[in-house]
Structure formats: C-alpha cells, structure tokens
Design a protein around this motif. Structure first.
Motif, PDB file in Angstrom:
ATOM      1  N   ILE A   1       0.832  -1.210   0.000  1.00  0.00           N
ATOM      2  CA  ILE A   1       0.000   0.000   0.000  1.00  0.00           C
ATOM      3  C   ILE A   1       0.862   1.254   0.000  1.00  0.00           C
ATOM      4  O   ILE A   1       0.556   2.233  -0.671  1.00  0.00           O
ATOM      5  N   THR A   2       1.973   1.206   0.755  1.00  0.00           N
ATOM      6  CA  THR A   2       2.877   2.355   0.770  1.00  0.00           C
ATOM      7  C   THR A   2       3.389   2.664  -0.635  1.00  0.00           C
ATOM      8  O   THR A   2       3.338   3.803  -1.104  1.00  0.00           O
ATOM      9  N   ILE A   3       3.863   1.610  -1.311  1.00  0.00           N
ATOM     10  CA  ILE A   3       4.403   1.823  -2.654  1.00  0.00           C
ATOM     11  C   ILE A   3       3.302   2.315  -3.592  1.00  0.00           C
ATOM     12  O   ILE A   3       3.460   3.295  -4.317  1.00  0.00           O
ATOM     13  N   LEU A   4       2.162   1.640  -3.526  1.00  0.00           N
ATOM     14  CA  LEU A   4       1.053   1.988  -4.418  1.00  0.00           C
ATOM     15  C   LEU A   4       0.617   3.440  -4.199  1.00  0.00           C
ATOM     16  O   LEU A   4       0.399   4.193  -5.154  1.00  0.00           O
ATOM     17  N   THR A   5       0.515   3.833  -2.919  1.00  0.00           N
ATOM     18  CA  THR A   5       0.073   5.207  -2.624  1.00  0.00           C
ATOM     19  C   THR A   5       1.041   6.227  -3.198  1.00  0.00           C
ATOM     20  O   THR A   5       0.638   7.218  -3.798  1.00  0.00           O
ATOM     21  N   MET A   6       2.325   5.972  -3.004  1.00  0.00           N
ATOM     22  CA  MET A   6       3.292   6.927  -3.536  1.00  0.00           C
ATOM     23  C   MET A   6       3.211   6.978  -5.059  1.00  0.00           C
ATOM     24  O   MET A   6       3.377   8.037  -5.676  1.00  0.00           O
ATOM     25  N   MET A   7       2.951   5.811  -5.690  1.00  0.00           N
ATOM     26  CA  MET A   7       2.835   5.805  -7.146  1.00  0.00           C
ATOM     27  C   MET A   7       1.619   6.614  -7.588  1.00  0.00           C
ATOM     28  O   MET A   7       1.688   7.402  -8.535  1.00  0.00           O
ATOM     29  N   VAL A   8       0.492   6.390  -6.914  1.00  0.00           N
ATOM     30  CA  VAL A   8      -0.721   7.123  -7.279  1.00  0.00           C
ATOM     31  C   VAL A   8      -0.502   8.620  -7.063  1.00  0.00           C
ATOM     32  O   VAL A   8      -0.834   9.456  -7.912  1.00  0.00           O
ATOM     33  N   ALA A   9       0.116   8.962  -5.903  1.00  0.00           N
ATOM     34  CA  ALA A   9       0.379  10.377  -5.621  1.00  0.00           C
ATOM     35  C   ALA A   9       1.248  10.970  -6.721  1.00  0.00           C
ATOM     36  O   ALA A   9       0.970  12.057  -7.238  1.00  0.00           O
ATOM     37  N   GLY A  10       2.289  10.231  -7.105  1.00  0.00           N
ATOM     38  CA  GLY A  10       3.156  10.700  -8.181  1.00  0.00           C
ATOM     39  C   GLY A  10       2.400  10.830  -9.492  1.00  0.00           C
ATOM     40  O   GLY A  10       2.554  11.809 -10.218  1.00  0.00           O
ATOM     41  N   GLY A  11       1.554   9.847  -9.767  1.00  0.00           N
ATOM     42  CA  GLY A  11       0.785   9.874 -11.011  1.00  0.00           C
ATOM     43  C   GLY A  11      -0.121  11.095 -11.078  1.00  0.00           C
ATOM     44  O   GLY A  11      -0.242  11.732 -12.130  1.00  0.00           O
ATOM     45  N   LEU A  12      -0.746  11.430  -9.950  1.00  0.00           N
ATOM     46  CA  LEU A  12      -1.630  12.603  -9.922  1.00  0.00           C
ATOM     47  C   LEU A  12      -0.847  13.883 -10.201  1.00  0.00           C
ATOM     48  O   LEU A  12      -1.277  14.734 -10.989  1.00  0.00           O
ATOM     49  N   ALA A  13       0.318  14.006  -9.537  1.00  0.00           N
ATOM     50  CA  ALA A  13       1.132  15.202  -9.778  1.00  0.00           C
ATOM     51  C   ALA A  13       1.625  15.218 -11.224  1.00  0.00           C
ATOM     52  O   ALA A  13       1.686  16.273 -11.864  1.00  0.00           O
ATOM     53  N   GLY A  14       1.959  14.034 -11.740  1.00  0.00           N
ATOM     54  CA  GLY A  14       2.393  13.945 -13.133  1.00  0.00           C
ATOM     55  C   GLY A  14       1.288  14.369 -14.086  1.00  0.00           C
ATOM     56  O   GLY A  14       1.520  15.083 -15.069  1.00  0.00           O
ATOM     57  N   LEU A  15       0.055  13.939 -13.774  1.00  0.00           N
ATOM     58  CA  LEU A  15      -1.096  14.336 -14.591  1.00  0.00           C
ATOM     59  C   LEU A  15      -1.253  15.857 -14.561  1.00  0.00           C
ATOM     60  O   LEU A  15      -1.557  16.480 -15.591  1.00  0.00           O
ATOM     61  N   ALA A  16      -1.024  16.448 -13.383  1.00  0.00           N
ATOM     62  CA  ALA A  16      -1.097  17.908 -13.295  1.00  0.00           C
ATOM     63  C   ALA A  16      -0.115  18.551 -14.270  1.00  0.00           C
ATOM     64  O   ALA A  16      -0.459  19.489 -14.996  1.00  0.00           O
ATOM     65  N   GLY A  17       1.103  18.004 -14.299  1.00  0.00           N
ATOM     66  CA  GLY A  17       2.109  18.539 -15.220  1.00  0.00           C
ATOM     67  C   GLY A  17       1.687  18.374 -16.660  1.00  0.00           C
ATOM     68  O   GLY A  17       1.810  19.291 -17.482  1.00  0.00           O
ATOM     69  N   ALA A  18       1.158  17.189 -16.985  1.00  0.00           N
ATOM     70  CA  ALA A  18       0.749  16.917 -18.362  1.00  0.00           C
ATOM     71  C   ALA A  18      -0.370  17.860 -18.791  1.00  0.00           C
ATOM     72  O   ALA A  18      -0.341  18.442 -19.878  1.00  0.00           O
ATOM     73  N   ILE A  19      -1.367  18.043 -17.906  1.00  0.00           N
ATOM     74  CA  ILE A  19      -2.507  18.900 -18.237  1.00  0.00           C
ATOM     75  C   ILE A  19      -2.067  20.345 -18.422  1.00  0.00           C
ATOM     76  O   ILE A  19      -2.490  21.031 -19.355  1.00  0.00           O
ATOM     77  N   GLU A  20      -1.195  20.795 -17.542  1.00  0.00           N
ATOM     78  CA  GLU A  20      -0.717  22.167 -17.626  1.00  0.00           C
ATOM     79  C   GLU A  20       0.010  22.408 -18.948  1.00  0.00           C
ATOM     80  O   GLU A  20      -0.101  23.464 -19.555  1.00  0.00           O
ATOM     81  N   THR A  21       0.747  21.381 -19.388  1.00  0.00           N
ATOM     82  CA  THR A  21       1.502  21.535 -20.624  1.00  0.00           C
ATOM     83  C   THR A  21       0.626  21.394 -21.855  1.00  0.00           C
ATOM     84  O   THR A  21       0.659  22.221 -22.756  1.00  0.00           O
ATOM     85  N   LEU A  22      -0.172  20.315 -21.883  1.00  0.00           N
ATOM     86  CA  LEU A  22      -0.949  20.031 -23.089  1.00  0.00           C
ATOM     87  C   LEU A  22      -2.123  20.988 -23.220  1.00  0.00           C
ATOM     88  O   LEU A  22      -2.610  21.239 -24.322  1.00  0.00           O
TER      89      LEU A  22
END
Lengths: 349, 374
Positions: B251-272
C-alpha cells in the motif's frame, strides 16, 4: 553481528580517509599533479571548496541534532537558514557605512537572533499548538521563502565579506595549512561548535537531560526535568545555529543575498544528521562528504569537462544524499520519542 | 441532508474558513507594517480573481493543477506519507508528456492526446514510485528522498531542453532547434493538445474537467472501496493494518505511485492544455502549494477542490494586485504559509475565536511518521 558490521565499516572508512590524505599530498606536492583528473579530485582548491560547502551543512546538521535529540523533528532547517541569510543581508546592507568588521559581526548577531526566533516559532507550533512537526517545518520553509522575497530590496548591495585569517605557524604546513588553517572566522567557529556540542551533549548535565527528553520524556519528567522548557530552549539554540549557517552564506561565502539561495542545503544537512547517526562528529563527516561532492561538481565545471552534461554533474550531491539516506537509515537509530507531543501529567506543575 | 450532517459539515468547514480569514488579516498587518496598503492590495486581488469573466477564467486555470497536486499530497497523507515531492513529479509528468507531444506527427488526436496524458501520468508515477520503494526496502524517509528528487527532476528537465553551450556542449534531446540560444522545447503538435472549453482570450481548457473528475474518483476510491479502506487504515495505524492482514508495504508503494501519477497528470494537463511547450521557468511551485491545498482541504478530496479554488484565486489575483497596488506578489506566499500554519494547528484558531473542539476529534493531528523504520 551489528557491532562487527559497524567495526568493519569504520575500518574501511578510516582506510579510505588515509588513502585520500595520501593522494592529496601526492597530487599537490609531486608531479602527479600534472594529471587533469587527479587535480579535479585532489587539488587544494577542491578541498578548500569542500570545506566551504560543508560549513552550512555542518551548522544545519548541528541544528537538527540539537532539536531532534530533545525530541523535536526539524525539517524547517532550510527555512531557518534562509531567514538567517536574509537577516544577515539586511543587517549588513543597513550598516555598510560602519567599519567592515563591526558591520559583519552585527550581521552575524542579527542572523543568530532571527534564526533563534524561527526556532522559537517552530517550538511554539510543535509544543504549544501540537502541530505536526513536519508540517510546522514546512510552514517555516514557505514562510521564510515568502517573507524574504517580499522584503528583498533587489538594489541593495552588501559591501565586503569575511576574509581568511591565517593561523600563525599552523598555516605554514604544506597543503594542510592551506586547507585547514587559512579560513574565514565562521568556518573555524563551525568546526569549533562541533566539538562544543559533542562535549555538551555527552558530558554535561544539560546534554544528559536533553537526550533524556528525546528518548523517554516521561522518565525525564519523573526525575524533575522540565521536558517542554528544555525542548523550547534547544530548538531556539538549534534555530540560532541554522541562522548562523545562513549568515555564513551571506557574510562569508557569497557576500550577497539571492532569493532561495539556500538551495536545499537545509535538507542535505538533515540527511547529514541522519547519515551521522545524530552524532556531531558523524554529522560533520557526512557534511564533509556532501561538501566534497559539491566541490567535485564545481571542479568538473571549472575544468570544462563537457563529456558529461553539466546538469547531470549538478545532480551528484542530491544523488549521494539519497544513497546515503537509503544505505544508513536501517543502521542508525533516531531518538525514540522524536516527533511526539509530550503532555505533562496533570498535577505535576 | 439532515440537520446533524449539516452541522458536522459546518464544524468541518469552520476551522479552514477562519484559518483563511486569519491568514488574510495577519497578511494585511504585515503589509501595513512594511508600508504597503493592504486595502488596495486585497481590492486588486479580488479584482484579479473574480472581478471580470477574464479574472474568473484565470482563477479556473490556476486551480486546475493545484487540485491535482493537492490530491497527490492528500492521498499520501491519508496513508501516513508526506509527499513533499509533488513538484518533482509534476516536472517529470511535464517532460514525459512533452516528449510524446512533440513526437509522433500525424497521429490522430484521439490517440495522440491520451497517449501524451498517459505519458505524463507514467512519468509522475515512476518518480513517485522511487521514494515508495526506497521507504519500504531501505527505510529511507520519503521526505528527504522526495525533496532530493525534486532537485534532480528539475535538473533533468533543464537538461532535456538545454540549448547547448558555447563550449560545444550537446543540446538536450527535447530542445527546440529553432529557438537559438533559448532553452525550451518546440510546441506540442495540435493533435496532442487539450481542446479549449472557452477559447481565446479566456483560455479555459478541458483540464479542469479532468481534474474535477479525478477528484471525484479519488473520493470514491478512498471512501468507498476496500483499497481505500486499507489505505486509510495504514495511515491511521500501520501496526493494526498489518495485524488485520493488510499488505502495508504494498500500500505504501502503491500510494506513492498514485500520488506521483496525480502530480504527473497535473504537469501533463498544464503543458498540453495551456503552455503547449516546456521551458525550465515553467516549473513553479505548484507542487509545494499542493501541501497547503491538501491540508486546507482537510486531506479530503472534496475539500481539496474547494481549497484549490481558493488558492487558485489567490494566485490568479496576485498579478493584478501587484500591478494595481504595487504590493509584491511574494506576499501571497506569506499568506499561504499562514494559512498552512492555521489549518495545521486548529488549536490556534480555536483559542483565538474561543471555539469548543468537537468531542469526536483528536486535538493533535499527526500526519506523518518519524524518521527511520516505522
């Protein structure tokens, strides 16, 4: 088993240090110094840079040690440092017409004061208002960044900074004299503070009490130690050290202030503290190692090495920090009661 | 909604609202102390955030990435992890989405756009997985690792768009070769851009809808699924979770991945959606602001929407504020720090306004674990 691993590790470390000293002497005193790569790794300028880069890390780590040994987690070192740096800059620019030494010393004092106030703020948040200590540290970082940017007068110029003082006699020693005994005052002070805090923590009443508060506050309270007062005191002292680190950056290393000039040094200092097992000398060794990676980065850039992109070279200190934290966290032991709010039992006031 | 539920929501909202008001008041005091006019500043701020349709569109534009980075931090908090690395994950998301966006010419938009968005998510996911894995396997605390990864990410991003040096350094792989000495990427192909909902001059893109949907989805996952339950249990009491047979490490690993994915999505949306290219100065502090957004929103996905709106408005109004009143935009960061302080220590607010604490709430809130192995 653990003991043996530790002993082997320390033998290896001592061996490496000796090898390093030998190489340094060879490179700087014999024709071996013609080699470009050896100069990058072992020249006097690399070592000088190492020490200069390490001072804020050493002071920051000492700040962390003081706070955490009494049970207060402090990730706000970065913010305390930045506040200290900005305070020193403001103090220095407003006293530019004073004699240089007086003005610089005034800058140091103001940095200490503001660092101490940041420490007080952290302690108040953590102890009085029971804020999560990691969040409180984050508040300090954002606050220091915001205030210093808001008040920063971009036209102000600080005139002059601390110069090197050669210690008579010792500074004549080849290589060693140049690296260790020809430094500006705050560098000496930082090294001295490592000794002072080590002795203080492990050989005085204050130190024993502080450590008791970090390990088992209830027991400390039972024998009549005022846990929270000691925590306040040490966090303020720690804040002063971090403020001094900021003062060092402005008054001794750079000579000016830039927004966000601490650039992660507070966090690297934190890693040095963990890497050094919450011990002053351990933290100093770790800080020197991190400082050395920064020096390498600098020397590589100066030598014009273009085969590796400079951005990757600049990553070295951060990567080494991660590796250090990963490799050592399992083996070091933080103070047991760190980060926990301590409430005095009712009636004991 | 019945009456007791209404009252509970009111209680939940009371502290954040008072926290924001108090932060604005203290901010005003600071401005006044240093010779600025707080009334003019706040009037400018209001005008810039809500004074016109243009201002509203800016607020919506600014709140979009904040919502996602706020969610990123909030989800990590729910599992007892402090993701201070949202800005690094944001940057990696940006770089990865741009890498897809400037390549694959001629791909239809239905393929290219999702691909670029997914690339951004993957970039952030990967960058979030590192601290998760390191925490589980070596015990390294995620705070230090994520902070170091922030610096590494921005250096990496700077390298990808590096224009090359005068000493013959090779330019980075994503550098726009028509830009001369400027370090930046070319614009992403039109097929990889998020379409506008309202086009120029308002420039509101579909990113805000994506962010809102993701927030609702996170709410559903956290509060309505077994996975979310495990995540919250790990966050409140890892030992209990282990005894209950939950896979804490996973769960720890998964949570950090999801958290990272959300922030990554923020970056993608801001750019695209908005910038259409990457340059090193775009990185900004959106990731760090995510911490304030998450805590102001009481780490609740729906609260995050509200607090992202508020912080987005602060951000949107700041430029107008500086322009019309001469108060430096940096005061906004001070106000944010104060907001964070007041929401993280509800005791300050309660004492200031003499509010009794709700009986079912613990006074001290510990979000994250200490150093070392937990």
């Amino acid at each position: 088993m653990m003991q043996r691993t530790l002993r082997i590790t320390s033998y290896v470390a001592i061996l490496l240090v000796l090898l390093f000293v030998l190489m340094t002497l060879l490179v700087n005193l014999t024709p071996l110094g013609e080699n470009r790569w050896l100069r990058i790794f072992f020249s006097v300028s690399a070592l000088n840079f190492t020490l200069r880069a390490s001072v804020p890390l050493i002071l920051g780590a000492l700040c962390g040690i003081l706070c955490e040994r009494t049970g207060i987690v402090n990730i706000g070192i970065e913010g305390m440092m930045l506040a200290g740096a900005f305070a020193a800059f403001v103090a220095k620019t407003s006293t530019n017409d004073w004699p240089l030494t007086a003005s610089l010393i005034f800058g140091v004092l103001v940095a200490l004061l503001v660092g101490g106030l940041m420490g007080l703020l952290h302690a108040t948040f953590a102890i009085r208002y029971r804020m999560d200590q990691i969040i409180s540290g984050t508040v300090l970082i954002i606050l220091a960044g915001g205030i210093s940017a808001y008040l920063f007068d971009r036209d102000a110029v600080a005139q002059g900074k601390f110069g090197a003082i050669a210690i008579p006699g010792l500074s004549q020693i080849p290589v060693l004299g140049e690296v260790l005994f020809t430094n500006p005052p705050l560098t000496y002070l930082a090294l001295l503070l490592v000794v002072v805090i080590h002795v203080g923590l492990f050989s005085t009443r204050w130190g024993l009490r502080s450590r008791a508060c970090g390990e088992h506050p209830r027991a400390a309270d039972t024998v009549g130690i005022n846990v929270n007062r000691l925590r306040y005191m040490n966090t303020v002292l720690g804040g002063m050290l971090a403020g001094l680190a900021g003062g060092f950056l402005v008054l001794e290393a750079v000579g000016q202030f830039q927004e966000g000039m601490t650039a992660g040094r507070g966090f690297i200092a934190l890693a040095a503290m963990i890497f050094g097992n919450w011990m002053p000398f351990g933290a100093m060794s770790a800080a020197l190692l991190f400082g050395y990676t920064q020096a390498l980065q600098n020397e590589l850039l100066l030598a014009g090495v273009t085969s590796v992109p400079r951005q990757f070279v600049s990553m070295i200190p951060y990567l080494v920090t991660i590796i250090a934290v990963c490799g050592f966290v399992g083996r070091v032991r933080p103070p047991a009661a760190e980060g926990q709010v301590y409430e005095q039992e009712s009636g004991s006031e | 909604m019945n009456r007791s539920a209404l009252r509970r929501t009111g209680q939940l909202l009371l502290v954040p609202i008072l926290a924001v008001c108090s932060a604005l008041l203290v901010g005003a005091a600071i401005m006044w102390l240093f010779g600025d006019n707080p009334v003019a500043a706040y009037y400018g701020l209001w005008e810039g955030a809500f004074g016109s349709p243009r201002a509203w569109s800016t607020t919506i534009r600014k709140m979009t990435p904040l919502m996602l980075t706020g969610l990123s931090v909030a989800i990590a908090f729910k599992a007892g992890l402090f993701n201070i690395g949202a800005s690094g994950q944001f940057i990696m998301g940006t770089v990865c989405s741009v890498a897809v966006g400037v390549n694959f010419a001629g791909l239809p938009s239905v393929v290219h756009l999702p691909l670029a968005l997914l690339a951004g998510v993957a970039g952030g996911l990967f960058w979030g997985a590192i601290p998760g894995l390191l925490k589980v396997f070596t015990g390294a605390h995620e705070v230090i690792v994520t902070i170091m990864l922030n610096y590494i990410a921005s250096l990496f991003a700077a390298w990808t768009v590096y224009a090359g040096g005068t000493q013959g350094q090779t330019p980075g792989p994503l550098w726009d070769s028509t830009a001369g000495a400027i370090s930046r990427t070319p614009e992403v192909f039109v097929s990889a851009r998020l379409p506008w909902i309202v086009a120029e001059p308002y420039r509101v893109h579909w990113g805000v809808v994506i962010a809102l949907l993701v927030a609702l989805l996170s709410w559903w996952i956290i509060f309505k699924t077994t996975l979310g339950f495990s995540l919250r249990t790990v966050g409140t009491n890892a030992k209990a979770a282990r005894y209950a047979g939950m896979h804490v490490h996973g769960i720890t690993i998964l949570t950090m991945m999801v958290a990272g994915g959300l922030a990554g999505l923020a970056g993608a949306i801001e750019t695209l959606g908005l910038n259409h290219r990457f340059a090193p100065e775009f990185t900004g502090g959106v990731g760090f602001d995510g911490i304030t957004v998450a805590l102001l929103g009481q780490t609740h996905p729906l609260g995050v929407i509200l607090s992202a709106f508020l912080l987005g408005a602060l951000d949107a109004g700041s430029a107008r504020m500086q322009f019309s009143s001469g108060v430096s935009v940096d005061i906004i960061q001070v106000i944010q720090a104060l907001v964070l302080a007041f929401v993280a220590a509800p005791m300050i607010i309660r004492q200031l306004y003499r509010i009794r604490k709700p009986s079912d709430q613990a006074e001290s809130t510990l979000f994250s674990s200490r150093w070392g192995r937990s």
